[in-house]
Design an enzyme around this catalytic site. Structure first.
Site, PDB file in Angstrom:
ATOM      1  N   THR A 122     -52.723  48.072   6.658  1.00 24.58           N
ATOM      2  CA  THR A 122     -52.683  48.447   8.077  1.00 24.58           C
ATOM      3  C   THR A 122     -51.756  47.502   8.751  1.00 24.58           C
ATOM      4  O   THR A 122     -52.025  46.410   8.766  1.00 24.58           O
ATOM      5  CB  THR A 122     -54.061  48.363   8.648  1.00 24.58           C
ATOM      6  OG1 THR A 122     -55.152  49.297   7.832  1.00 24.58           O
ATOM      7  CG2 THR A 122     -54.077  48.789  10.065  1.00 24.58           C
ATOM      8  N   LEU A 149     -59.696  54.519   3.552  1.00 24.30           N
ATOM      9  CA  LEU A 149     -60.589  54.396   2.509  1.00 24.30           C
ATOM     10  C   LEU A 149     -61.846  53.860   2.994  1.00 24.30           C
ATOM     11  O   LEU A 149     -61.459  52.891   3.502  1.00 24.30           O
ATOM     12  CB  LEU A 149     -60.190  53.745   1.340  1.00 24.30           C
ATOM     13  CG  LEU A 149     -58.783  54.235   0.801  1.00 24.30           C
ATOM     14  CD1 LEU A 149     -58.409  53.488  -0.536  1.00 24.30           C
ATOM     15  CD2 LEU A 149     -59.059  55.533   0.156  1.00 24.30           C
ATOM     16  N   LYS A 200     -53.335  55.341  12.141  1.00 19.88           N
ATOM     17  CA  LYS A 200     -54.358  54.424  11.463  1.00 19.88           C
ATOM     18  C   LYS A 200     -55.248  53.849  12.508  1.00 19.88           C
ATOM     19  O   LYS A 200     -56.336  53.591  12.530  1.00 19.88           O
ATOM     20  CB  LYS A 200     -53.499  53.280  10.566  1.00 19.88           C
ATOM     21  CG  LYS A 200     -54.494  52.402   9.880  1.00 19.88           C
ATOM     22  CD  LYS A 200     -55.719  52.973   8.858  1.00 19.88           C
ATOM     23  CE  LYS A 200     -56.706  51.853   8.788  1.00 19.88           C
ATOM     24  NZ  LYS A 200     -56.695  51.637   7.475  1.00 19.88           N
ATOM     25  N   ASN A 204     -59.402  54.254  13.368  1.00 18.71           N
ATOM     26  CA  ASN A 204     -60.450  53.159  13.381  1.00 18.71           C
ATOM     27  C   ASN A 204     -61.015  52.767  14.518  1.00 18.71           C
ATOM     28  O   ASN A 204     -62.222  52.781  14.899  1.00 18.71           O
ATOM     29  CB  ASN A 204     -59.882  52.011  12.876  1.00 18.71           C
ATOM     30  CG  ASN A 204     -59.939  52.057  11.092  1.00 18.71           C
ATOM     31  OD1 ASN A 204     -60.591  52.975  10.770  1.00 18.71           O
ATOM     32  ND2 ASN A 204     -59.399  51.001  10.754  1.00 18.71           N
ATOM     33  N   GLY A 253     -69.333  46.619  11.673  1.00 19.97           N
ATOM     34  CA  GLY A 253     -68.653  45.574  11.030  1.00 19.97           C
ATOM     35  C   GLY A 253     -67.779  45.856   9.922  1.00 19.97           C
ATOM     36  O   GLY A 253     -67.168  47.061   9.877  1.00 19.97           O
ATOM     37  N   CYS A 256     -62.254  46.206   8.454  1.00 17.70           N
ATOM     38  CA  CYS A 256     -61.305  46.778   9.374  1.00 17.70           C
ATOM     39  C   CYS A 256     -61.435  46.783  10.797  1.00 17.70           C
ATOM     40  O   CYS A 256     -60.536  46.662  11.608  1.00 17.70           O
ATOM     41  CB  CYS A 256     -60.995  48.262   8.819  1.00 17.70           C
ATOM     42  SG  CYS A 256     -60.353  48.366   7.063  1.00 17.70           S
ATOM     43  N   LYS A 259     -60.972  43.559  13.136  1.00 18.09           N
ATOM     44  CA  LYS A 259     -59.543  43.373  13.256  1.00 18.09           C
ATOM     45  C   LYS A 259     -58.665  44.309  13.503  1.00 18.09           C
ATOM     46  O   LYS A 259     -57.777  43.903  14.572  1.00 18.09           O
ATOM     47  CB  LYS A 259     -59.282  43.076  11.597  1.00 18.09           C
ATOM     48  CG  LYS A 259     -57.975  42.945  11.115  1.00 18.09           C
ATOM     49  CD  LYS A 259     -57.709  42.754   9.626  1.00 18.09           C
ATOM     50  CE  LYS A 259     -57.734  43.598   8.776  1.00 18.09           C
ATOM     51  NZ  LYS A 259     -56.412  44.550   8.732  1.00 18.09           N
ATOM     52  N   ARG A 324     -67.747  40.680   4.863  1.00 18.96           N
ATOM     53  CA  ARG A 324     -66.668  40.392   5.955  1.00 18.96           C
ATOM     54  C   ARG A 324     -67.034  40.994   7.317  1.00 18.96           C
ATOM     55  O   ARG A 324     -67.588  42.333   7.221  1.00 18.96           O
ATOM     56  CB  ARG A 324     -65.383  40.911   5.583  1.00 18.96           C
ATOM     57  CG  ARG A 324     -64.594  39.990   4.563  1.00 18.96           C
ATOM     58  CD  ARG A 324     -63.416  40.545   4.161  1.00 18.96           C
ATOM     59  NE  ARG A 324     -63.336  41.873   3.352  1.00 18.96           N
ATOM     60  CZ  ARG A 324     -62.435  42.350   2.873  1.00 18.96           C
ATOM     61  NH1 ARG A 324     -61.190  42.097   3.145  1.00 18.96           N
ATOM     62  NH2 ARG A 324     -62.581  43.623   2.117  1.00 18.96           N
TER      63      ARG A 324
HETATM   64  C1  UDX Z   1     -63.660  52.135   7.959  1.00 19.92           C
HETATM   65  C2  UDX Z   1     -62.929  53.244   7.940  1.00 19.92           C
HETATM   66  O1  UDX Z   1     -64.145  54.146   8.074  1.00 19.92           O
HETATM   67  C3  UDX Z   1     -61.898  53.619   7.074  1.00 19.92           C
HETATM   68  O2  UDX Z   1     -61.501  54.815   7.246  1.00 19.92           O
HETATM   69  C4  UDX Z   1     -60.866  52.586   7.070  1.00 19.92           C
HETATM   70  O3  UDX Z   1     -59.716  52.892   6.176  1.00 19.92           O
HETATM   71  C5  UDX Z   1     -61.611  51.021   6.937  1.00 19.92           C
HETATM   72  O4  UDX Z   1     -62.479  51.160   7.928  1.00 19.92           O
HETATM   73  P1  UDX Z   1     -65.328  50.984   6.005  1.00 19.92           P
HETATM   74  O5  UDX Z   1     -64.990  49.431   6.664  1.00 19.92           O
HETATM   75  O6  UDX Z   1     -65.501  50.825   4.660  1.00 19.92           O
HETATM   76  O7  UDX Z   1     -64.279  51.994   6.537  1.00 19.92           O
HETATM   77  O8  UDX Z   1     -66.621  51.078   6.895  1.00 19.92           O
HETATM   78  P2  UDX Z   1     -67.451  52.453   7.641  1.00 19.92           P
HETATM   79  O9  UDX Z   1     -68.172  53.146   6.494  1.00 19.92           O
HETATM   80  O10 UDX Z   1     -66.550  53.258   8.292  1.00 19.92           O
HETATM   81  O11 UDX Z   1     -68.342  51.700   8.390  1.00 19.92           O
HETATM   82  C6  UDX Z   1     -68.000  50.578   9.316  1.00 19.92           C
HETATM   83  C7  UDX Z   1     -69.150  50.327   9.996  1.00 19.92           C
HETATM   84  O12 UDX Z   1     -69.967  50.943  10.829  1.00 19.92           O
HETATM   85  C8  UDX Z   1     -70.080  49.565   9.049  1.00 19.92           C
HETATM   86  O13 UDX Z   1     -70.799  48.285   9.509  1.00 19.92           O
HETATM   87  C9  UDX Z   1     -71.580  50.738   9.106  1.00 19.92           C
HETATM   88  O14 UDX Z   1     -72.759  50.088   8.597  1.00 19.92           O
HETATM   89  C10 UDX Z   1     -71.485  51.005  10.464  1.00 19.92           C
HETATM   90  N1  UDX Z   1     -71.678  52.534  10.729  1.00 19.92           N
HETATM   91  C11 UDX Z   1     -70.965  53.519  10.042  1.00 19.92           C
HETATM   92  C12 UDX Z   1     -73.018  52.818  11.739  1.00 19.92           C
HETATM   93  O15 UDX Z   1     -73.481  51.820  12.044  1.00 19.92           O
HETATM   94  N2  UDX Z   1     -73.086  53.976  11.586  1.00 19.92           N
HETATM   95  C13 UDX Z   1     -72.566  55.047  11.141  1.00 19.92           C
HETATM   96  O16 UDX Z   1     -72.860  56.504  11.281  1.00 19.92           O
HETATM   97  C14 UDX Z   1     -71.567  54.839  10.302  1.00 19.92           C
END
Ligand code: UDX
Length: 426
Positions: A122, A149, A200, A204, A253, A256, A259, A324
Protein backbone atom coordinates in the site's frame (compact mmCIF):
# COMPACT_ATOMS: atom_id res chain seq x y z
CA UNK A 1 2.82 -19.54 -17.09
CA UNK A 2 4.75 -16.38 -16.29
CA UNK A 3 8.06 -16.10 -14.43
CA UNK A 4 7.48 -13.99 -11.33
CA UNK A 5 9.63 -12.59 -8.54
CA UNK A 6 8.12 -11.45 -5.23
CA UNK A 7 10.19 -9.06 -3.12
CA UNK A 8 9.29 -9.43 0.57
CA UNK A 9 7.74 -12.49 2.21
CA UNK A 10 5.55 -10.77 4.81
CA UNK A 11 1.82 -11.32 4.88
CA UNK A 12 1.12 -9.94 1.43
CA UNK A 13 4.27 -11.20 -0.31
CA UNK A 14 4.00 -14.75 0.97
CA UNK A 15 0.30 -15.03 0.14
CA UNK A 16 0.91 -13.55 -3.32
CA UNK A 17 3.85 -15.89 -3.97
CA UNK A 18 2.20 -19.16 -2.91
CA UNK A 19 -1.10 -18.29 -4.61
CA UNK A 20 0.55 -17.39 -7.93
CA UNK A 21 2.49 -20.67 -7.72
CA UNK A 22 -0.84 -22.43 -7.07
CA UNK A 23 -2.19 -20.80 -10.27
CA UNK A 24 0.73 -22.34 -12.19
CA UNK A 25 3.23 -19.49 -12.44
CA UNK A 26 6.97 -19.93 -11.85
CA UNK A 27 7.63 -17.99 -8.62
CA UNK A 28 10.80 -16.91 -6.81
CA UNK A 29 10.23 -15.14 -3.48
CA UNK A 30 12.97 -13.00 -1.91
CA UNK A 31 13.51 -11.82 1.62
CA UNK A 32 16.46 -10.19 3.37
CA UNK A 33 16.04 -12.50 6.40
CA UNK A 34 18.13 -15.63 5.66
CA UNK A 35 16.61 -17.56 8.54
CA UNK A 36 13.08 -16.91 7.27
CA UNK A 37 14.10 -17.95 3.75
CA UNK A 38 15.50 -21.22 5.16
CA UNK A 39 12.31 -21.92 7.12
CA UNK A 40 10.04 -21.15 4.17
CA UNK A 41 12.19 -23.38 1.93
CA UNK A 42 11.52 -26.20 4.40
CA UNK A 43 7.77 -25.54 4.16
CA UNK A 44 7.44 -23.76 7.53
CA UNK A 45 4.99 -20.83 7.58
CA UNK A 46 5.98 -18.15 10.14
CA UNK A 47 2.42 -16.77 10.58
CA UNK A 48 -1.02 -18.17 11.40
CA UNK A 49 -2.92 -18.04 8.10
CA UNK A 50 -5.52 -20.51 6.88
CA UNK A 51 -4.32 -22.73 3.95
CA UNK A 52 -1.00 -20.91 3.53
CA UNK A 53 0.99 -23.94 4.76
CA UNK A 54 -0.88 -26.29 2.40
CA UNK A 55 -0.19 -24.12 -0.67
CA UNK A 56 3.42 -23.47 0.36
CA UNK A 57 4.14 -27.21 0.55
CA UNK A 58 2.28 -27.74 -2.74
CA UNK A 59 4.46 -25.14 -4.52
CA UNK A 60 7.69 -26.53 -3.06
CA UNK A 61 6.70 -30.06 -4.16
CA UNK A 62 5.62 -29.03 -7.64
CA UNK A 63 8.93 -27.16 -7.92
CA UNK A 64 7.49 -23.86 -9.18
CA UNK A 65 8.03 -21.98 -5.89
CA UNK A 66 11.47 -21.07 -4.49
CA UNK A 67 12.80 -18.77 -1.80
CA UNK A 68 16.07 -16.85 -2.02
CA UNK A 69 17.92 -14.28 0.07
CA UNK A 70 17.94 -10.80 -1.47
CA UNK A 71 15.90 -9.23 -4.26
CA UNK A 72 18.69 -9.08 -6.85
CA UNK A 73 19.00 -12.89 -6.85
CA UNK A 74 15.25 -13.29 -7.41
CA UNK A 75 14.63 -10.95 -10.34
CA UNK A 76 17.18 -11.87 -13.02
CA UNK A 77 14.80 -14.17 -14.94
CA UNK A 78 11.50 -12.62 -13.90
CA UNK A 79 9.09 -11.14 -16.43
CA UNK A 80 7.05 -9.50 -13.67
CA UNK A 81 8.36 -8.44 -10.24
CA UNK A 82 6.01 -7.71 -7.31
CA UNK A 83 7.14 -5.31 -4.59
CA UNK A 84 5.58 -6.54 -1.35
CA UNK A 85 7.74 -4.79 1.24
CA UNK A 86 6.34 -2.95 4.29
CA UNK A 87 5.22 0.68 4.08
CA UNK A 88 5.10 1.55 7.80
CA UNK A 89 3.71 4.75 9.18
CA UNK A 90 6.28 7.55 9.19
CA UNK A 91 6.63 10.00 12.08
CA UNK A 92 4.17 12.49 10.58
CA UNK A 93 1.56 9.80 9.81
CA UNK A 94 2.44 9.56 6.12
CA UNK A 95 3.61 6.22 4.67
CA UNK A 96 7.33 5.57 4.90
CA UNK A 97 8.60 4.53 1.45
CA UNK A 98 12.16 3.69 2.50
CA UNK A 99 11.70 -0.11 2.14
CA UNK A 100 10.17 0.32 -1.30
CA UNK A 101 13.03 2.58 -2.37
CA UNK A 102 15.67 0.24 -0.93
CA UNK A 103 14.11 -2.76 -2.72
CA UNK A 104 14.06 -0.84 -6.03
CA UNK A 105 17.66 0.27 -5.64
CA UNK A 106 18.67 -3.34 -4.96
CA UNK A 107 16.94 -4.87 -7.98
CA UNK A 108 17.39 -2.03 -10.53
CA UNK A 109 20.51 -3.37 -12.23
CA UNK A 110 19.46 -7.04 -12.10
CA UNK A 111 16.01 -6.67 -13.70
CA UNK A 112 15.58 -8.41 -17.05
CA UNK A 113 15.17 -6.21 -20.16
CA UNK A 114 11.59 -4.85 -20.37
CA UNK A 115 10.54 -6.43 -17.08
CA UNK A 116 7.40 -5.12 -15.36
CA UNK A 117 7.65 -3.98 -11.73
CA UNK A 118 4.41 -4.06 -9.74
CA UNK A 119 3.67 -2.16 -6.55
CA UNK A 120 1.53 -4.39 -4.34
CA UNK A 121 2.42 -2.73 -1.04
CA UNK A 122 0.00 0.00 0.00
CA UNK A 123 1.80 3.08 -1.25
CA UNK A 124 0.88 6.76 -1.33
CA UNK A 125 -0.64 8.12 -4.49
CA UNK A 126 2.22 8.97 -6.84
CA UNK A 127 4.50 6.12 -5.74
CA UNK A 128 4.62 4.62 -9.23
CA UNK A 129 6.70 7.68 -10.11
CA UNK A 130 8.95 7.16 -7.07
CA UNK A 131 9.61 3.57 -8.17
CA UNK A 132 10.38 4.70 -11.73
CA UNK A 133 12.75 7.36 -10.44
CA UNK A 134 14.70 4.96 -8.20
CA UNK A 135 14.84 2.18 -10.82
CA UNK A 136 16.17 4.51 -13.56
CA UNK A 137 15.37 1.85 -16.15
CA UNK A 138 13.49 3.37 -19.11
CA UNK A 139 12.82 -0.13 -20.49
CA UNK A 140 11.02 -1.23 -17.28
CA UNK A 141 7.30 -0.41 -16.88
CA UNK A 142 5.83 0.17 -13.43
CA UNK A 143 2.30 -0.96 -12.58
CA UNK A 144 0.16 -0.69 -9.44
CA UNK A 145 -1.82 -3.76 -8.31
CA UNK A 146 -3.09 -3.15 -4.76
CA UNK A 147 -4.05 -6.05 -2.53
CA UNK A 148 -7.30 -6.33 -0.57
CA UNK A 149 -6.42 -9.40 1.51
CA UNK A 150 -7.88 -9.93 4.95
CA UNK A 151 -5.71 -11.70 7.47
CA UNK A 152 -7.15 -15.10 8.32
CA UNK A 153 -8.70 -15.50 4.87
CA UNK A 154 -5.89 -14.08 2.74
CA UNK A 155 -5.53 -17.20 0.55
CA UNK A 156 -9.26 -17.38 -0.19
CA UNK A 157 -9.40 -13.63 -0.78
CA UNK A 158 -6.52 -13.96 -3.27
CA UNK A 159 -8.03 -16.90 -5.13
CA UNK A 160 -11.62 -15.57 -5.05
CA UNK A 161 -11.17 -11.80 -5.18
CA UNK A 162 -14.08 -9.37 -5.35
CA UNK A 163 -11.98 -7.57 -7.98
CA UNK A 164 -8.46 -7.12 -9.29
CA UNK A 165 -7.35 -3.51 -9.70
CA UNK A 166 -4.47 -2.65 -12.01
CA UNK A 167 -3.09 0.88 -12.42
CA UNK A 168 -0.82 1.56 -15.37
CA UNK A 169 0.28 4.12 -17.90
CA UNK A 170 1.37 1.45 -20.36
CA UNK A 171 -1.79 -0.52 -21.11
CA UNK A 172 0.10 -3.57 -22.41
CA UNK A 173 1.94 -3.84 -19.10
CA UNK A 174 -1.34 -3.54 -17.19
CA UNK A 175 -2.95 -6.27 -19.31
CA UNK A 176 0.06 -8.55 -18.71
CA UNK A 177 -0.38 -8.13 -14.93
CA UNK A 178 -4.15 -8.67 -15.12
CA UNK A 179 -3.56 -11.82 -17.20
CA UNK A 180 -1.76 -13.44 -14.24
CA UNK A 181 -5.20 -13.83 -12.65
CA UNK A 182 -6.89 -15.25 -15.80
CA UNK A 183 -7.47 -18.69 -14.31
CA UNK A 184 -9.65 -17.32 -11.50
CA UNK A 185 -11.64 -14.98 -13.79
CA UNK A 186 -12.08 -12.05 -11.40
CA UNK A 187 -13.69 -8.75 -12.33
CA UNK A 188 -10.72 -6.64 -13.47
CA UNK A 189 -10.47 -2.86 -13.40
CA UNK A 190 -7.63 -1.37 -15.40
CA UNK A 191 -7.09 2.29 -14.61
CA UNK A 192 -4.33 4.85 -14.16
CA UNK A 193 -1.78 4.46 -11.31
CA UNK A 194 -3.13 7.33 -9.16
CA UNK A 195 -6.66 5.90 -9.30
CA UNK A 196 -5.46 2.38 -8.42
CA UNK A 197 -3.52 3.72 -5.44
CA UNK A 198 -6.50 5.82 -4.34
CA UNK A 199 -8.84 2.82 -4.60
CA UNK A 200 -6.79 0.98 -1.98
CA UNK A 201 -6.89 3.86 0.51
CA UNK A 202 -10.53 4.65 -0.19
CA UNK A 203 -11.59 1.01 0.32
CA UNK A 204 -9.87 0.74 3.70
CA UNK A 205 -11.08 4.17 4.82
CA UNK A 206 -14.65 3.30 3.78
CA UNK A 207 -14.55 0.04 5.73
CA UNK A 208 -13.13 1.81 8.80
CA UNK A 209 -15.91 4.40 8.44
CA UNK A 210 -18.52 1.65 8.30
CA UNK A 211 -17.18 0.12 11.54
CA UNK A 212 -16.92 3.42 13.42
CA UNK A 213 -20.48 4.13 12.30
CA UNK A 214 -21.63 0.76 13.66
CA UNK A 215 -19.90 1.39 16.99
CA UNK A 216 -21.41 4.87 17.19
CA UNK A 217 -24.90 3.44 16.54
CA UNK A 218 -24.13 0.82 19.22
CA UNK A 219 -23.50 3.63 21.72
CA UNK A 220 -26.84 5.19 20.81
CA UNK A 221 -28.57 1.79 21.13
CA UNK A 222 -27.30 1.57 24.71
CA UNK A 223 -28.86 4.95 25.47
CA UNK A 224 -32.26 4.27 23.88
CA UNK A 225 -32.66 0.62 24.87
CA UNK A 226 -32.25 -0.81 21.33
CA UNK A 227 -30.26 -3.90 20.37
CA UNK A 228 -27.48 -3.09 17.89
CA UNK A 229 -27.29 -6.66 16.58
CA UNK A 230 -30.93 -6.46 15.43
CA UNK A 231 -30.43 -2.91 14.15
CA UNK A 232 -27.54 -4.11 11.97
CA UNK A 233 -29.54 -7.05 10.60
CA UNK A 234 -32.29 -4.58 9.85
CA UNK A 235 -30.12 -2.12 7.94
CA UNK A 236 -28.00 -4.87 6.33
CA UNK A 237 -31.00 -6.16 4.35
CA UNK A 238 -30.84 -2.91 2.39
CA UNK A 239 -28.73 -3.87 -0.62
CA UNK A 240 -27.25 -0.38 -0.75
CA UNK A 241 -25.81 -0.95 2.72
CA UNK A 242 -25.02 -4.69 2.61
CA UNK A 243 -25.03 -7.13 5.49
CA UNK A 244 -21.27 -7.64 5.82
CA UNK A 245 -18.89 -5.73 8.01
CA UNK A 246 -21.53 -4.56 10.46
CA UNK A 247 -20.36 -6.29 13.65
CA UNK A 248 -19.90 -3.90 16.59
CA UNK A 249 -16.78 -4.44 18.66
CA UNK A 250 -14.16 -2.95 20.94
CA UNK A 251 -12.88 -0.80 18.05
CA UNK A 252 -11.16 -1.75 14.81
CA UNK A 253 -7.46 -2.48 14.47
CA UNK A 254 -4.92 -4.47 12.50
CA UNK A 255 -1.92 -3.61 10.41
CA UNK A 256 -3.81 -1.63 7.74
CA UNK A 257 -6.73 0.43 8.98
CA UNK A 258 -4.96 2.75 11.42
CA UNK A 259 -1.92 3.22 9.21
CA UNK A 260 -3.85 3.68 5.97
CA UNK A 261 -6.48 5.99 7.48
CA UNK A 262 -3.79 8.27 8.85
CA UNK A 263 -1.88 8.13 5.56
CA UNK A 264 -5.06 9.10 3.67
CA UNK A 265 -5.59 12.04 6.06
CA UNK A 266 -2.10 13.22 5.06
CA UNK A 267 -2.69 12.61 1.37
CA UNK A 268 -5.93 14.61 1.61
CA UNK A 269 -4.26 17.55 3.38
CA UNK A 270 -1.51 17.62 0.78
CA UNK A 271 -4.16 17.55 -1.94
CA UNK A 272 -5.78 20.61 -0.33
CA UNK A 273 -8.73 18.87 1.34
CA UNK A 274 -9.25 18.58 5.10
CA UNK A 275 -10.81 15.11 5.47
CA UNK A 276 -12.71 15.86 8.73
CA UNK A 277 -15.00 12.87 8.21
CA UNK A 278 -12.06 10.45 8.30
CA UNK A 279 -10.51 12.26 11.28
CA UNK A 280 -13.84 11.70 13.04
CA UNK A 281 -13.80 8.00 12.13
CA UNK A 282 -10.39 7.63 13.80
CA UNK A 283 -11.52 9.64 16.84
CA UNK A 284 -14.65 7.47 17.25
CA UNK A 285 -12.41 4.41 17.24
CA UNK A 286 -10.13 5.81 19.96
CA UNK A 287 -13.25 6.67 21.99
CA UNK A 288 -14.43 3.09 21.59
CA UNK A 289 -11.30 1.84 23.43
CA UNK A 290 -12.18 4.29 26.24
CA UNK A 291 -15.83 3.22 26.24
CA UNK A 292 -14.96 -0.46 26.60
CA UNK A 293 -12.43 0.36 29.34
CA UNK A 294 -15.22 2.25 31.13
CA UNK A 295 -17.56 -0.72 30.84
CA UNK A 296 -14.87 -2.86 32.52
CA UNK A 297 -14.40 -0.19 35.20
CA UNK A 298 -18.12 -0.14 35.97
CA UNK A 299 -18.21 -3.96 35.98
CA UNK A 300 -15.35 -3.90 38.51
CA UNK A 301 -17.46 -1.77 40.89
CA UNK A 302 -16.51 1.73 39.74
CA UNK A 303 -12.73 1.65 40.11
CA UNK A 304 -9.97 -0.44 38.53
CA UNK A 305 -7.32 0.23 41.22
CA UNK A 306 -6.32 -3.08 42.84
CA UNK A 307 -8.79 -5.08 40.73
CA UNK A 308 -7.92 -8.16 38.67
CA UNK A 309 -9.25 -8.29 35.12
CA UNK A 310 -9.15 -11.47 33.04
CA UNK A 311 -8.98 -10.87 29.29
CA UNK A 312 -9.91 -13.46 26.68
CA UNK A 313 -8.42 -12.57 23.30
CA UNK A 314 -5.41 -10.42 22.39
CA UNK A 315 -5.16 -10.49 18.59
CA UNK A 316 -6.83 -7.69 16.60
CA UNK A 317 -9.38 -10.22 15.37
CA UNK A 318 -9.83 -14.00 15.42
CA UNK A 319 -8.03 -16.47 13.09
CA UNK A 320 -4.77 -14.53 13.11
CA UNK A 321 -1.82 -14.29 15.53
CA UNK A 322 -1.32 -10.61 14.72
CA UNK A 323 -1.22 -8.09 17.58
CA UNK A 324 -0.56 -5.03 15.43
CA UNK A 325 -2.87 -2.15 16.44
CA UNK A 326 -4.99 -4.62 18.40
CA UNK A 327 -7.95 -3.04 20.25
CA UNK A 328 -7.34 -5.61 23.02
CA UNK A 329 -3.84 -4.24 23.62
CA UNK A 330 -5.10 -0.62 23.55
CA UNK A 331 -7.74 -1.50 26.18
CA UNK A 332 -5.32 -3.54 28.34
CA UNK A 333 -2.90 -0.59 28.39
CA UNK A 334 -5.73 1.59 29.68
CA UNK A 335 -6.67 -0.99 32.34
CA UNK A 336 -3.07 -1.28 33.56
CA UNK A 337 -2.67 2.51 33.61
CA UNK A 338 -5.79 2.69 35.82
CA UNK A 339 -4.20 0.33 38.36
CA UNK A 340 -5.72 -3.05 37.36
CA UNK A 341 -3.84 -6.34 37.28
CA UNK A 342 -4.52 -8.01 33.93
CA UNK A 343 -4.22 -11.69 33.09
CA UNK A 344 -4.92 -12.71 29.51
CA UNK A 345 -5.34 -15.75 27.34
CA UNK A 346 -5.29 -15.97 23.55
CA UNK A 347 -5.12 -19.23 21.56
CA UNK A 348 -2.26 -17.91 19.38
CA UNK A 349 -0.24 -15.79 21.81
CA UNK A 350 2.40 -16.85 24.34
CA UNK A 351 4.33 -14.63 26.75
CA UNK A 352 7.37 -14.45 24.45
CA UNK A 353 5.45 -12.74 21.65
CA UNK A 354 6.72 -9.23 20.86
CA UNK A 355 4.21 -6.37 21.23
CA UNK A 356 2.67 -7.35 24.59
CA UNK A 357 2.40 -4.78 27.41
CA UNK A 358 5.16 -5.33 29.99
CA UNK A 359 2.86 -5.68 33.01
CA UNK A 360 0.53 -8.20 31.41
CA UNK A 361 0.48 -11.83 32.59
CA UNK A 362 -0.25 -14.43 29.91
CA UNK A 363 -2.09 -17.58 30.93
CA UNK A 364 -1.65 -20.82 28.95
CA UNK A 365 -5.42 -21.48 28.98
CA UNK A 366 -8.73 -19.64 29.25
CA UNK A 367 -9.68 -20.94 32.69
CA UNK A 368 -6.19 -20.14 34.08
CA UNK A 369 -6.71 -16.50 33.12
CA UNK A 370 -9.87 -16.09 35.23
CA UNK A 371 -8.59 -17.51 38.53
CA UNK A 372 -8.95 -14.71 41.12
CA UNK A 373 -10.49 -12.29 38.59
CA UNK A 374 -13.09 -9.66 39.49
CA UNK A 375 -14.15 -9.15 35.88
CA UNK A 376 -13.83 -11.11 32.64
CA UNK A 377 -13.51 -9.14 29.39
CA UNK A 378 -13.82 -10.80 25.97
CA UNK A 379 -11.88 -8.70 23.46
CA UNK A 380 -11.32 -11.01 20.45
CA UNK A 381 -14.07 -13.12 18.84
CA UNK A 382 -12.31 -16.51 19.01
CA UNK A 383 -14.88 -19.30 18.63
CA UNK A 384 -13.09 -21.22 21.40
CA UNK A 385 -14.53 -18.79 23.98
CA UNK A 386 -18.07 -19.33 22.80
CA UNK A 387 -17.98 -22.99 23.86
CA UNK A 388 -16.56 -22.56 27.38
CA UNK A 389 -19.26 -23.53 29.90
CA UNK A 390 -20.28 -20.55 32.10
CA UNK A 391 -20.54 -22.99 35.02
CA UNK A 392 -16.80 -23.79 34.70
CA UNK A 393 -16.05 -20.07 34.77
CA UNK A 394 -18.33 -19.56 37.78
CA UNK A 395 -16.42 -22.27 39.65
CA UNK A 396 -13.00 -20.70 38.96
CA UNK A 397 -13.71 -16.94 39.08
CA UNK A 398 -14.72 -15.04 42.22
CA UNK A 399 -16.29 -12.11 40.29
CA UNK A 400 -19.65 -12.36 38.50
CA UNK A 401 -19.17 -9.63 35.88
CA UNK A 402 -18.44 -10.20 32.22
CA UNK A 403 -17.86 -7.50 29.58
CA UNK A 404 -18.37 -9.08 26.17
CA UNK A 405 -16.61 -6.68 23.80
CA UNK A 406 -17.53 -8.79 20.75
CA UNK A 407 -21.14 -9.79 21.62
CA UNK A 408 -19.82 -13.35 21.32
CA UNK A 409 -21.16 -15.20 24.35
CA UNK A 410 -24.63 -16.68 24.76
CA UNK A 411 -26.29 -14.07 26.98
CA UNK A 412 -28.98 -16.34 28.36
CA UNK A 413 -26.59 -19.15 29.32
CA UNK A 414 -24.24 -16.77 31.14
CA UNK A 415 -27.05 -14.99 32.96
CA UNK A 416 -28.43 -18.37 33.95
CA UNK A 417 -25.06 -19.23 35.51
CA UNK A 418 -25.30 -16.10 37.67
CA UNK A 419 -23.24 -13.63 35.63
CA UNK A 420 -24.03 -10.02 34.83
CA UNK A 421 -23.10 -9.72 31.16
CA UNK A 422 -22.54 -6.38 29.45
CA UNK A 423 -22.10 -6.32 25.69
CA UNK A 424 -21.74 -3.62 23.04
CA UNK A 425 -24.86 -1.77 21.97
CA UNK A 426 -27.51 -3.72 23.84
C1 UDX B 1 -8.22 -5.13 6.20
C2 UDX B 1 -9.07 -5.08 4.94
O1 UDX B 1 -10.29 -5.80 5.14
C3 UDX B 1 -8.31 -5.64 3.74
O2 UDX B 1 -9.09 -5.54 2.57
C4 UDX B 1 -7.01 -4.86 3.60
O3 UDX B 1 -6.24 -5.32 2.51
C5 UDX B 1 -6.20 -4.92 4.89
O4 UDX B 1 -7.00 -4.44 5.99
P1 UDX B 1 -7.54 -6.99 7.97
O5 UDX B 1 -6.62 -6.01 8.60
O6 UDX B 1 -7.07 -8.39 7.82
O7 UDX B 1 -8.00 -6.51 6.51
O8 UDX B 1 -8.83 -7.01 8.91
P2 UDX B 1 -10.41 -6.96 8.75
O9 UDX B 1 -10.97 -8.31 8.69
O10 UDX B 1 -10.83 -6.01 7.70
O11 UDX B 1 -10.78 -6.37 10.20
C6 UDX B 1 -10.22 -5.12 10.64
C7 UDX B 1 -10.71 -4.79 12.01
O12 UDX B 1 -12.10 -4.53 12.01
C8 UDX B 1 -10.50 -5.89 13.04
O13 UDX B 1 -10.09 -5.32 14.27
C9 UDX B 1 -11.87 -6.54 13.15
O14 UDX B 1 -12.10 -7.16 14.40
C10 UDX B 1 -12.77 -5.32 12.97
N1 UDX B 1 -14.11 -5.68 12.46
C11 UDX B 1 -14.27 -6.22 11.21
C12 UDX B 1 -15.23 -5.41 13.25
O15 UDX B 1 -15.10 -4.92 14.38
N2 UDX B 1 -16.46 -5.70 12.75
C13 UDX B 1 -16.65 -6.23 11.52
O16 UDX B 1 -17.82 -6.46 11.13
C14 UDX B 1 -15.53 -6.51 10.72
Amino acid sequence: MTRLAIIGTGYVGLTTGVCFAHLGHEVVCADTDADKVARLSRGEVPIVEHRLDELLVEGLHKGNLRFVVGGAAAVTDAEIVFLCVPTPQGEDGSADLSYVEAACAEIAKSLAYEAIVVNKSTVPVGSTRVVERVLRRPDVRVVSNPEFLREGSAVDDFLRPDRVVVGCEDRAAGIAVAALYDEIRPPVLITDPASAETIKYAANAFLATKLSFVNAIAAICEGVGADVDDVMVGIGYDKRIGSEYLRPGPGWGGSCFGKDSRALLNIATEAGYEFDLLAGVIAVNDEQFDRVTDKIRVAAGGSLGGKTVAVWGLTFKARTDDLRDSPAIAIINRLIAAGATVRAFDPTVNAAKPGLPGDLTISPDAIGAIVGADVLAVLTEWDDFRWIAPADVAAAMPGRSVVDGRNLLDRTAWQHAGFTLVGIGR
